[in-house]
Motif scaffolding. Structure first.
Motif, short mmCIF file in Angstrom:
data_model
loop_
_atom_site.label_atom_id
_atom_site.label_comp_id
_atom_site.label_asym_id
_atom_site.label_seq_id
_atom_site.Cartn_x
_atom_site.Cartn_y
_atom_site.Cartn_z
N VAL A 86 7.53 -3.16 5.90
CA VAL A 86 8.07 -1.87 5.47
C VAL A 86 7.21 -1.19 4.41
CG1 VAL A 86 10.44 -2.38 6.17
CG2 VAL A 86 9.69 -2.97 3.87
N ASP A 87 6.40 -1.97 3.71
CA ASP A 87 5.45 -1.43 2.73
C ASP A 87 4.17 -2.24 2.82
OD1 ASP A 87 7.07 0.53 1.22
OD2 ASP A 87 8.19 -1.23 0.56
N CYS A 88 3.03 -1.57 2.70
CA CYS A 88 1.75 -2.27 2.66
C CYS A 88 0.78 -1.44 1.84
CB CYS A 88 1.20 -2.51 4.07
SG CYS A 88 -0.32 -3.48 4.07
N TYR A 89 0.16 -2.10 0.87
CA TYR A 89 -0.76 -1.42 -0.03
C TYR A 89 -2.11 -2.10 -0.03
CZ TYR A 89 3.50 0.65 -1.91
OH TYR A 89 4.68 1.32 -2.05
N LEU A 90 -3.18 -1.33 0.00
CA LEU A 90 -4.52 -1.82 -0.25
C LEU A 90 -4.64 -1.95 -1.76
CD1 LEU A 90 -7.37 -2.48 0.83
CD2 LEU A 90 -7.89 -0.04 0.65
N ARG A 112 -6.64 -10.06 -4.39
CA ARG A 112 -6.11 -9.93 -3.03
C ARG A 112 -6.40 -8.52 -2.51
NH1 ARG A 112 -5.20 -14.81 -0.88
NH2 ARG A 112 -4.66 -16.17 -2.59
N ASP A 113 -6.51 -8.42 -1.20
CA ASP A 113 -6.84 -7.13 -0.60
C ASP A 113 -5.61 -6.29 -0.28
OD1 ASP A 113 -9.70 -7.50 -0.54
OD2 ASP A 113 -9.31 -9.03 0.97
N TYR A 114 -4.53 -6.94 0.13
CA TYR A 114 -3.32 -6.22 0.51
C TYR A 114 -2.09 -6.89 -0.08
CZ TYR A 114 -6.00 -3.73 4.05
OH TYR A 114 -6.92 -2.94 4.68
N LEU A 115 -1.09 -6.07 -0.36
CA LEU A 115 0.24 -6.57 -0.72
C LEU A 115 1.22 -5.88 0.22
CD1 LEU A 115 2.15 -8.17 -2.58
CD2 LEU A 115 2.25 -6.13 -4.03
N MET A 116 2.04 -6.68 0.89
CA MET A 116 3.00 -6.09 1.81
C MET A 116 4.38 -6.66 1.59
SD MET A 116 2.07 -7.85 5.49
CE MET A 116 0.47 -7.11 5.57
N ARG A 117 5.38 -5.86 1.89
CA ARG A 117 6.76 -6.31 1.89
C ARG A 117 7.23 -6.38 3.33
NH1 ARG A 117 12.34 -4.08 1.12
NH2 ARG A 117 11.44 -2.00 1.15
#
Length: 154
Positions: A96-100, A105-110
């Motif tokens: 539902v959420d993804c950030y560069l 780390r390269d990405y953080l996602m929920r």
């Protein structure tokens, strides 16, 4: 794009609080007549400041009580690898959420799922099968302290 003034910001705060509020009520609250208020709302929509309207759904009440936060490190950060990852994530409804990100780390996602078994399926069938993923670290939310849909525009 034009600069937002105080009235635009008040309109945005009201629309974020209740997107179903009638234009005449918004107009009254910001001190405009309905026609100029409707024109401002249309301009905010046209300029992409208001990107759309949506219902806010309680994730627990629809059977998706688990929020997993996954930190992803890619093997390489080439433009091609970043694009491939972004295209894959865009297809996964659980994300539902993804950030560069900057940092280690390269990405953080929920990711929202019904239970830990569903997260395991997501991990094994989607995330670990994606080329270029070097490592994944997952944390699970125990509870939500704050959640806001509205941006502090006013």
């Amino acid at each position: 794009m034009r600069t937002l003034d105080a009235i635009d910001r008040k309109i945005l705060a009201l629309v974020q609080a209740d997107a179903r509020m009638a234009t005449h009520e918004i107009a009254e609250r910001v001190g405009l007549s309905p026609s100029p208020c409707a024109r401002r709302i249309r301009l905010l929509e046209r300029d992409g400041v208001i990107k759309g309207y949506a219902a806010i759904v309680d994730q627990g009440k629809v059977g998706l009580p688990v929020s997993a936060f996954a930190s992803i490190k890619l093997a390489r950060q080439s433009e091609e690898d970043l694009e491939r990852f972004s295209r894959a994530v865009a297809r996964w409804p659980e994300v539902v959420d993804c950030y560069l990100m900057t940092g280690q780390r390269d990405y953080l996602m929920r990711i929202v799922v019904r239970d830990l078994a569903a997260y395991e399926v997501f991990l094994k069938e989607k995330l670990t099968r994606l080329d270029g993923v070097a490592s994944i670290e997952t944390s699970f939310a125990l509870g939500q302290v704050k959640h806001a849909e509205a941006l502090p525009v006013a």
